[in-house]
Design a protein around this motif. Sequence first.
Motif, mmCIF file in Angstrom:
data_model
loop_
_atom_site.group_PDB
_atom_site.id
_atom_site.type_symbol
_atom_site.label_atom_id
_atom_site.label_comp_id
_atom_site.label_asym_id
_atom_site.label_seq_id
_atom_site.Cartn_x
_atom_site.Cartn_y
_atom_site.Cartn_z
ATOM 1 N N MET A 156 0.847 -1.188 0.000
ATOM 2 C CA MET A 156 0.000 0.000 0.000
ATOM 3 C C MET A 156 0.886 1.243 0.000
ATOM 4 O O MET A 156 1.923 1.273 0.665
ATOM 5 C CB MET A 156 -0.914 0.004 1.244
ATOM 6 N N THR A 157 0.492 2.245 -0.752
ATOM 7 C CA THR A 157 1.241 3.500 -0.736
ATOM 8 C C THR A 157 1.201 4.099 0.670
ATOM 9 O O THR A 157 0.235 3.895 1.413
ATOM 10 C CB THR A 157 0.639 4.507 -1.733
ATOM 11 N N THR A 158 2.238 4.853 1.026
ATOM 12 C CA THR A 158 2.271 5.454 2.365
ATOM 13 C C THR A 158 1.165 6.490 2.529
ATOM 14 O O THR A 158 0.721 6.751 3.644
ATOM 15 C CB THR A 158 3.644 6.087 2.650
ATOM 16 N N SER A 159 0.705 7.066 1.416
ATOM 17 C CA SER A 159 -0.417 8.010 1.479
ATOM 18 C C SER A 159 -1.756 7.286 1.588
ATOM 19 O O SER A 159 -2.796 7.928 1.754
ATOM 20 C CB SER A 159 -0.436 8.889 0.223
ATOM 21 N N GLU A 160 -1.719 5.961 1.497
ATOM 22 C CA GLU A 160 -2.917 5.109 1.512
ATOM 23 C C GLU A 160 -3.852 5.414 0.345
ATOM 24 O O GLU A 160 -5.067 5.275 0.443
ATOM 25 C CB GLU A 160 -3.654 5.184 2.857
ATOM 26 N N SER A 161 -3.261 5.804 -0.789
ATOM 27 C CA SER A 161 -4.071 6.109 -1.969
ATOM 28 C C SER A 161 -4.523 4.846 -2.694
ATOM 29 O O SER A 161 -5.553 4.858 -3.378
ATOM 30 C CB SER A 161 -3.277 6.995 -2.933
ATOM 31 N N MET A 162 -3.752 3.751 -2.583
ATOM 32 C CA MET A 162 -4.128 2.510 -3.263
ATOM 33 C C MET A 162 -3.510 1.305 -2.563
ATOM 34 O O MET A 162 -2.467 1.421 -1.910
ATOM 35 C CB MET A 162 -3.733 2.538 -4.734
ATOM 36 N N VAL A 163 -4.187 0.175 -2.716
ATOM 37 C CA VAL A 163 -3.764 -1.093 -2.110
ATOM 38 C C VAL A 163 -3.617 -2.113 -3.235
ATOM 39 O O VAL A 163 -4.482 -2.240 -4.102
ATOM 40 C CB VAL A 163 -4.818 -1.589 -1.095
ATOM 41 N N TYR A 164 -2.514 -2.856 -3.204
ATOM 42 C CA TYR A 164 -2.185 -3.806 -4.274
ATOM 43 C C TYR A 164 -1.827 -5.161 -3.688
ATOM 44 O O TYR A 164 -0.969 -5.255 -2.819
ATOM 45 C CB TYR A 164 -1.007 -3.229 -5.079
ATOM 46 N N ARG A 165 -2.490 -6.202 -4.175
ATOM 47 C CA ARG A 165 -2.135 -7.568 -3.805
ATOM 48 C C ARG A 165 -1.127 -8.058 -4.850
ATOM 49 O O ARG A 165 -1.456 -8.257 -6.019
ATOM 50 C CB ARG A 165 -3.375 -8.461 -3.797
ATOM 51 N N VAL A 166 0.112 -8.235 -4.421
ATOM 52 C CA VAL A 166 1.181 -8.645 -5.325
ATOM 53 C C VAL A 166 0.942 -10.074 -5.816
ATOM 54 O O VAL A 166 0.630 -10.961 -5.022
ATOM 55 C CB VAL A 166 2.546 -8.573 -4.599
ATOM 56 N N VAL A 167 1.088 -10.280 -7.119
ATOM 57 C CA VAL A 167 1.106 -11.630 -7.672
ATOM 58 C C VAL A 167 2.430 -11.791 -8.418
ATOM 59 O O VAL A 167 2.680 -11.072 -9.385
ATOM 60 C CB VAL A 167 -0.074 -11.892 -8.626
ATOM 61 N N PRO A 168 3.314 -12.693 -7.963
ATOM 62 C CA PRO A 168 4.621 -12.843 -8.610
ATOM 63 C C PRO A 168 4.502 -13.180 -10.091
ATOM 64 O O PRO A 168 3.583 -13.886 -10.505
ATOM 65 C CB PRO A 168 5.250 -14.010 -7.838
ATOM 66 N N LYS A 169 5.411 -12.643 -10.867
ATOM 67 C CA LYS A 169 5.488 -12.834 -12.319
ATOM 68 C C LYS A 169 4.330 -12.167 -13.052
ATOM 69 O O LYS A 169 3.991 -12.557 -14.176
ATOM 70 C CB LYS A 169 5.539 -14.327 -12.694
ATOM 71 N N CYS A 170 3.735 -11.148 -12.452
ATOM 72 C CA CYS A 170 2.628 -10.417 -13.099
ATOM 73 C C CYS A 170 2.867 -8.912 -13.015
ATOM 74 O O CYS A 170 2.037 -8.166 -12.470
ATOM 75 C CB CYS A 170 1.289 -10.776 -12.453
ATOM 76 N N ALA A 171 4.008 -8.467 -13.523
ATOM 77 C CA ALA A 171 4.348 -7.035 -13.586
ATOM 78 C C ALA A 171 4.449 -6.382 -12.214
ATOM 79 O O ALA A 171 4.288 -5.169 -12.085
ATOM 80 C CB ALA A 171 3.329 -6.277 -14.452
ATOM 81 N N CYS A 172 4.755 -7.175 -11.179
ATOM 82 C CA CYS A 172 4.738 -6.608 -9.826
ATOM 83 C C CYS A 172 5.839 -5.568 -9.608
ATOM 84 O O CYS A 172 5.638 -4.611 -8.853
ATOM 85 C CB CYS A 172 4.804 -7.707 -8.768
ATOM 86 N N SER A 173 6.994 -5.710 -10.263
ATOM 87 C CA SER A 173 8.056 -4.721 -10.091
ATOM 88 C C SER A 173 7.630 -3.364 -10.653
ATOM 89 O O SER A 173 7.838 -2.316 -10.031
ATOM 90 C CB SER A 173 9.343 -5.186 -10.777
ATOM 91 N N THR A 174 7.020 -3.384 -11.836
ATOM 92 C CA THR A 174 6.561 -2.132 -12.444
ATOM 93 C C THR A 174 5.449 -1.499 -11.619
ATOM 94 O O THR A 174 5.451 -0.278 -11.374
ATOM 95 C CB THR A 174 6.081 -2.400 -13.885
ATOM 96 N N ILE A 175 4.498 -2.307 -11.153
ATOM 97 C CA ILE A 175 3.393 -1.765 -10.353
ATOM 98 C C ILE A 175 3.918 -1.155 -9.060
ATOM 99 O O ILE A 175 3.510 -0.055 -8.664
ATOM 100 C CB ILE A 175 2.343 -2.864 -10.064
ATOM 101 N N GLY A 176 4.826 -1.846 -8.389
ATOM 102 C CA GLY A 176 5.389 -1.312 -7.155
ATOM 103 C C GLY A 176 6.089 0.020 -7.375
ATOM 104 O O GLY A 176 5.962 0.956 -6.573
ATOM 105 N N GLN A 177 6.830 0.138 -8.483
ATOM 106 C CA GLN A 177 7.527 1.389 -8.781
ATOM 107 C C GLN A 177 6.540 2.509 -9.115
ATOM 108 O O GLN A 177 6.750 3.671 -8.742
ATOM 109 C CB GLN A 177 8.511 1.182 -9.934
ATOM 110 N N ILE A 178 5.451 2.187 -9.798
ATOM 111 C CA ILE A 178 4.420 3.194 -10.074
ATOM 112 C C ILE A 178 3.805 3.690 -8.765
ATOM 113 O O ILE A 178 3.600 4.900 -8.571
ATOM 114 C CB ILE A 178 3.335 2.613 -11.005
ATOM 115 N N MET A 179 3.510 2.772 -7.851
ATOM 116 C CA MET A 179 2.961 3.163 -6.550
ATOM 117 C C MET A 179 3.945 4.074 -5.817
ATOM 118 O O MET A 179 3.560 5.114 -5.260
ATOM 119 C CB MET A 179 2.660 1.917 -5.714
ATOM 120 N N PHE A 180 5.207 3.685 -5.811
ATOM 121 C CA PHE A 180 6.247 4.467 -5.133
ATOM 122 C C PHE A 180 6.345 5.858 -5.756
ATOM 123 O O PHE A 180 6.377 6.876 -5.052
ATOM 124 C CB PHE A 180 7.588 3.721 -5.243
ATOM 125 N N TYR A 181 6.362 5.918 -7.077
ATOM 126 C CA TYR A 181 6.465 7.199 -7.786
ATOM 127 C C TYR A 181 5.258 8.093 -7.498
ATOM 128 O O TYR A 181 5.393 9.311 -7.321
ATOM 129 C CB TYR A 181 6.583 6.954 -9.291
#
Length: 272
Positions: free
Chosen positions: A8-33
């Motif tokens: 979850m973003t520290t601002s609590e703007s969105m919550v993501y359930r990670v699924v390995p091998k499903c673009a999780c690195s890109t999604i995590g970086q988008i959340m961080f950005y």
Amino acid sequence: MGFPGTWMTTSESMVYRVVPKCACSTIGQIMFYSDHGRFFDGDIHDATEDLHKWALPESQPIITRNVRRHDSPAFTCVRNPYTRVLSSFFDKICGIQRNGRRYRGNLVPLLIQKYGIEVGGDDGKAEFDQIASFRRFLLFVRDTIRFRKPMDPDIHWSAVSGHVATFIANGGRYDQIFWTEDFNAGMRKVLDATETTYPVDLAEIPRFNESEGHGPKRAHPVEDYFDDLSMHLMWEIYHRDFRLFRYDFDNPANKMPTGEIDLDEVHAKLGG
């Protein structure tokens, strides 16, 4: 049990359930950005601050409160089972990992000994029969999932529906589930439903494929790896993924979904 694999973003703007091998690195970086206006310097899986993760004890009560009250949009991303299990094979089994070692220590020697697979030599760069080795790996995947032998199933090849289900079973509800194969359209819907601190231009976001380059390149089209027996095993292991996320089981060459995901159906069938 809580919400394993949830970020979850520290601002609590969105919550993501990670699924390995499903673009999780890109999604995590988008959340961080979206929170900080910059990308995490390194593999987002290594981040221990500026992003809430269930693996961080201090984040658990914050994530639990948010998810149970559904305070923020929650989403996940899924992938075609054929290409996902192939990616797991080339990355985790044939590839050398970031730490310079084989994945999970003695796993690859065990597979070589018990299942007769090849992985391209010590550095993963030698030529080998990719199709024969992959099909033997798929037998191993079936054994781990069906019989939990010779080990428990690994998160990178256990069914996507199993990852998605834990979030529902413990009180969460998804607002969006989208496909890796149509990433920008799906991620755009998530961002449109979210108030972000920094705007995200998906056209400008690089793809953070942290597994790229770990292993040998796939030498054949996807469909060449799957004969009748392999497809039988794929249905045995991943039938819920094919059905719920609308992937084409009959044609391994077609990586695209064949219909829309029904969120109500997903919650009903995975929430038991």
